[in-house]
Design a protein around this motif. Structure first.
Motif, PDB file in Angstrom:
ATOM      1  N   SER A 171       0.838  -1.194   0.000  1.00  0.00           N
ATOM      2  CA  SER A 171       0.000   0.000   0.000  1.00  0.00           C
ATOM      3  C   SER A 171       0.877   1.249   0.000  1.00  0.00           C
ATOM      4  CB  SER A 171      -0.915   0.014   1.225  1.00  0.00           C
ATOM      5  OG  SER A 171      -1.741  -1.121   1.244  1.00  0.00           O
ATOM      6  N   PRO A 172       0.445   2.301  -0.701  1.00  0.00           N
ATOM      7  CA  PRO A 172       1.288   3.496  -0.811  1.00  0.00           C
ATOM      8  C   PRO A 172       1.180   4.444   0.375  1.00  0.00           C
ATOM      9  CG  PRO A 172      -0.704   3.764  -2.118  1.00  0.00           C
ATOM     10  CD  PRO A 172      -0.759   2.367  -1.550  1.00  0.00           C
ATOM     11  N   GLY A 173       0.333   4.149   1.345  1.00  0.00           N
ATOM     12  CA  GLY A 173       0.085   5.081   2.434  1.00  0.00           C
ATOM     13  C   GLY A 173       1.310   5.354   3.292  1.00  0.00           C
ATOM     14  N   GLY A 174       1.276   6.502   3.979  1.00  0.00           N
ATOM     15  CA  GLY A 174       2.399   6.927   4.805  1.00  0.00           C
ATOM     16  C   GLY A 174       2.680   5.997   5.966  1.00  0.00           C
ATOM     17  N   LEU A 175       1.628   5.406   6.553  1.00  0.00           N
ATOM     18  CA  LEU A 175       1.821   4.505   7.683  1.00  0.00           C
ATOM     19  C   LEU A 175       2.644   3.290   7.272  1.00  0.00           C
ATOM     20  CD1 LEU A 175       1.108   3.923  10.659  1.00  0.00           C
ATOM     21  CD2 LEU A 175      -0.880   2.649   9.822  1.00  0.00           C
ATOM     22  N   VAL A 176       2.312   2.704   6.142  1.00  0.00           N
ATOM     23  CA  VAL A 176       3.063   1.545   5.650  1.00  0.00           C
ATOM     24  C   VAL A 176       4.493   1.951   5.324  1.00  0.00           C
ATOM     25  CG1 VAL A 176       3.180  -0.252   3.885  1.00  0.00           C
ATOM     26  CG2 VAL A 176       0.957   0.489   4.763  1.00  0.00           C
ATOM     27  N   THR A 177       4.654   3.102   4.705  1.00  0.00           N
ATOM     28  CA  THR A 177       5.990   3.593   4.357  1.00  0.00           C
ATOM     29  C   THR A 177       6.860   3.752   5.595  1.00  0.00           C
ATOM     30  OG1 THR A 177       5.135   4.766   2.427  1.00  0.00           O
ATOM     31  CG2 THR A 177       7.263   5.498   3.291  1.00  0.00           C
ATOM     32  N   ALA A 178       6.256   4.239   6.685  1.00  0.00           N
ATOM     33  CA  ALA A 178       7.014   4.473   7.913  1.00  0.00           C
ATOM     34  C   ALA A 178       7.362   3.180   8.622  1.00  0.00           C
ATOM     35  CB  ALA A 178       6.210   5.373   8.846  1.00  0.00           C
ATOM     36  N   LEU A 179       6.452   2.217   8.621  1.00  0.00           N
ATOM     37  CA  LEU A 179       6.630   1.031   9.456  1.00  0.00           C
ATOM     38  C   LEU A 179       7.288  -0.138   8.747  1.00  0.00           C
ATOM     39  CD1 LEU A 179       3.301   1.031  11.494  1.00  0.00           C
ATOM     40  CD2 LEU A 179       5.490   2.082  12.033  1.00  0.00           C
ATOM     41  N   ALA A 180       7.221  -0.172   7.406  1.00  0.00           N
ATOM     42  CA  ALA A 180       7.788  -1.314   6.686  1.00  0.00           C
ATOM     43  C   ALA A 180       9.277  -1.524   6.986  1.00  0.00           C
ATOM     44  CB  ALA A 180       7.558  -1.156   5.187  1.00  0.00           C
ATOM     45  N   PRO A 181      10.118  -0.474   6.980  1.00  0.00           N
ATOM     46  CA  PRO A 181      11.527  -0.705   7.300  1.00  0.00           C
ATOM     47  C   PRO A 181      11.732  -1.208   8.725  1.00  0.00           C
ATOM     48  CG  PRO A 181      11.227   1.428   6.233  1.00  0.00           C
ATOM     49  CD  PRO A 181       9.868   0.929   6.588  1.00  0.00           C
ATOM     50  N   LEU A 182      10.914  -0.724   9.666  1.00  0.00           N
ATOM     51  CA  LEU A 182      11.030  -1.172  11.046  1.00  0.00           C
ATOM     52  C   LEU A 182      10.638  -2.638  11.168  1.00  0.00           C
ATOM     53  CD1 LEU A 182       9.449   1.924  12.845  1.00  0.00           C
ATOM     54  CD2 LEU A 182      11.870   1.424  12.493  1.00  0.00           C
ATOM     55  N   MET A 183       9.634  -3.033  10.392  1.00  0.00           N
ATOM     56  CA  MET A 183       9.200  -4.424  10.439  1.00  0.00           C
ATOM     57  C   MET A 183      10.260  -5.348   9.838  1.00  0.00           C
ATOM     58  SD  MET A 183       5.169  -4.103   9.531  1.00  0.00           S
ATOM     59  CE  MET A 183       4.698  -5.444  10.601  1.00  0.00           C
ATOM     60  N   ALA A 184      10.879  -4.905   8.777  1.00  0.00           N
ATOM     61  CA  ALA A 184      11.920  -5.718   8.146  1.00  0.00           C
ATOM     62  C   ALA A 184      13.109  -5.905   9.075  1.00  0.00           C
ATOM     63  CB  ALA A 184      12.371  -5.064   6.839  1.00  0.00           C
ATOM     64  N   ALA A 185      13.379  -4.895   9.902  1.00  0.00           N
ATOM     65  CA  ALA A 185      14.536  -4.953  10.791  1.00  0.00           C
ATOM     66  C   ALA A 185      14.252  -5.675  12.095  1.00  0.00           C
ATOM     67  CB  ALA A 185      15.019  -3.533  11.090  1.00  0.00           C
ATOM     68  N   SER A 186      12.975  -5.933  12.395  1.00  0.00           N
ATOM     69  CA  SER A 186      12.653  -6.488  13.717  1.00  0.00           C
ATOM     70  C   SER A 186      11.646  -7.623  13.652  1.00  0.00           C
ATOM     71  CB  SER A 186      12.116  -5.377  14.629  1.00  0.00           C
ATOM     72  OG  SER A 186      10.963  -4.780  14.049  1.00  0.00           O
ATOM     73  N   ASP A 187      11.684  -8.412  12.593  1.00  0.00           N
ATOM     74  CA  ASP A 187      10.786  -9.568  12.478  1.00  0.00           C
ATOM     75  C   ASP A 187       9.339  -9.130  12.689  1.00  0.00           C
ATOM     76  OD1 ASP A 187      12.894 -11.432  12.073  1.00  0.00           O
ATOM     77  OD2 ASP A 187      13.318 -11.335  14.212  1.00  0.00           O
TER      78      ASP A 187
END
Length: 503
Positions: free
Chosen positions: A37-53
């Motif tokens: 999804s292009p939304g800002g919430l996904v943009t902000a959290l996706a890198p954090l999720m990739a780094a922390s399972d």
């Protein structure tokens, strides 16, 4: 998933939102797949999720369909199934027919139906159970927005070992308005299951604290709320019980008068104003093809001297009618003329199954037809109305093409469109007219701040924006851009999660 980690171990960071972080798409060969999804919430959290399972729990958008969990671009996705009836009652009903208008100052009348709340409670329980099933021991779970206000307490009952955050993306109403909600205690207790509750504005956090104090009698010390640990999960009014009452208010009042911090759990409620993905917008605004598209848009409009722009979901909270009324009166009074000025209104479709939105759509279309019928010329149109959703590339081109941005929301948690316009203005030009009833008004003080209910004030601001000296406009926009660029959505997410970890 990290090497050596099994599904049984769970995930260290879990986001719970009404929708998944992906949209289903149809490929050229007819097959279906998933796209982030292009939304800002996904943009902000996706890198954090990739780094922390990370795992993301949410509805995948199709009713009456059950999907197994799957992985996509470093995220584990957990689809929560909803029936068509639950979409009608939980989402269109209680979330958007009850909570949305109530939380937006009752601009439209909220409807209170018991079966809507029962669906809301049932669906919130399902989200909580799915989150509990995938969260690792001691993990962080971040619940998002008004559709899931009961989830924190439900999740705490299921998984007392996890740390829980909640963020309310829309306003929180004053206690007098919130008191109208028949299930007010259930909602308050549901939210108080979190360790940290975030709001867009300090006034929203204060409204919540006052509601907790007034309705539950809990002691509030600045941003901290003392929640008695002896409160039973199935007390009357608990979100887990499914009904609401003024239970044990005398006991709660005594708790407020003489708090025993040894028997209370601390919950913090404070503001964390959300922002946008400024890097992406800045990069798009510098692309030659998008700059060329902006020039093309102005030519398609007949090359008016001033392009005024409104970008909104078609929603009664956005003040679209007020904006059009002000523009129509300026044309009638000849303070603006067609050819000199053109209003472009993008109104993306929203909740088209809800009657109040259907009526709004009809009213806006009638207004556009009336104004254009009276003021259009052979070469120019007064209002260019676009009832579509557009990709970000086209939106940035519109932002570049517009001399004046009109954000006239009657009530808005933040309004990210205002920040997107500012981020796109590479030459530090352009003027932002901004409603004081948006969260963005707390930060963007160099905009022309207006009360959208005051049509004369709105008209005066539009005229001032159109005729503003270029040096004044650049000075204002330079300050606005500095604020927006330095406070992007990634910083917002990091500040919230860092604070949650510290608690």
């Amino acid at each position: 998933m990290a090497e050596g980690m099994t599904k049984k171990d769970g995930y260290d960071f879990v986001v719970v939102a009404n929708r998944l972080a992906v949209n289903r798409v149809t490929e050229e060969d007819g097959s279906t797949g998933w796209q982030r999804s292009p939304g800002g919430l996904v943009t902000a959290l996706a890198p954090l999720m990739a780094a922390s399972d990370g795992a993301w729990v949410g509805w995948h958008g199709a009713p009456d369909e059950t999907l197994e969990p799957f992985d996509h671009e470093d995220m584990h996705l957990v689809p929560v199934p909803l029936s068509a009836q639950e979409v009608e009652d939980y989402y269109e009903g209680f979330s958007n027919g009850t909570l949305w208008p109530l939380y937006h100052d009752v601009i439209a009348r909220p409807d209170f139906h018991r079966h809507w709340f029962e669906a809301y409670r049932r669906v919130n329980r399902r989200f909580a159970e799915n989150a509990a099933a995938v969260a690792a021991h001691g993990s962080v779970v971040w619940v998002q927005d008004y559709q899931l206000q009961l989830v924190p307490a439900m999740l705490r009952e299921l998984r007392p070992d996890v740390k829980i955050g909640f963020f309310n993306h829309i306003p929180f109403p004053p206690p007098g308005l919130f008191a109208q909600l028949p299930w007010r205690h259930s909602v308050l207790r549901g939210l108080l299951g979190a360790d940290l509750i975030g709001f867009q504005r300090g006034s929203d956090a204060t409204n919540f604290q006052r509601a907790v104090h007034n309705r539950l009698g809990y002691y509030v010390d600045e941003d901290r709320i003392h929640v008695p640990t002896e409160t039973r999960a199935h007390d009357e009014g608990s979100p887990l019980a499914g009904f609401d009452a003024d239970a044990d208010r005398g006991t709660a009042a005594r708790q407020e008068a003489a708090p025993d911090t040894g028997s209370a759990r601390m919950v913090e409620a404070k503001s964390f104003p959300i922002s946008i993905d400024t890097e992406t917008i800045t990069e798009l605004a510098q692309r030659e093809d998008i700059i060329a598209r902006a020039a093309e848009i102005r030519r398609e409009l007949g090359s008016p001297e001033t392009v005024l722009l409104g970008v909104d979901r078609l929603d009664y909270t956005k003040g679209i009618r007020h904006r059009m009324k002000a523009f129509e009166e300026l044309l009638q009074e000849k303070k603006l003329t067609v050819g000199e000025a053109c209003l472009v209104q993008v109104a993306s479709p929203s909740r088209e199954g809800v009657e109040s939105y259907q009526l709004l759509k009809e009213e806006i279309e009638q207004t556009v037809g009336r104004v254009n019928g009276e003021f259009d010329t052979m070469g120019h149109t007064a209002i260019r109305y676009l009832h579509h959703s557009y990709p970000m590339e086209e939106m940035v081109a519109l932002y570049l093409a517009a001399d004046v941005m009109l954000v006239t929301a009657l009530r808005d948690g933040m309004n990210l469109v205002a920040k997107e316009y500012v981020a796109a203005r590479q030459g530090d030009d352009g003027v932002l007219v901004l409603s004081e009833f948006t969260g963005a008004a707390d930060e963007l003080r160099q905009a022309l701040l207006i009360n959208p209910h005051d049509i004369d004030e709105l008209k005066a601001a539009i005229v001032k924006a159109v005729k503003m000296d270029s040096e004044d406009a650049r000075g204002r926009m330079e300050v606005l851009r500095r604020q927006v660029v330095s406070h992007n959505v990634k910083r917002w997410a990091r500040e919230f999660l860092d604070h949650l970890e510290e608690l």
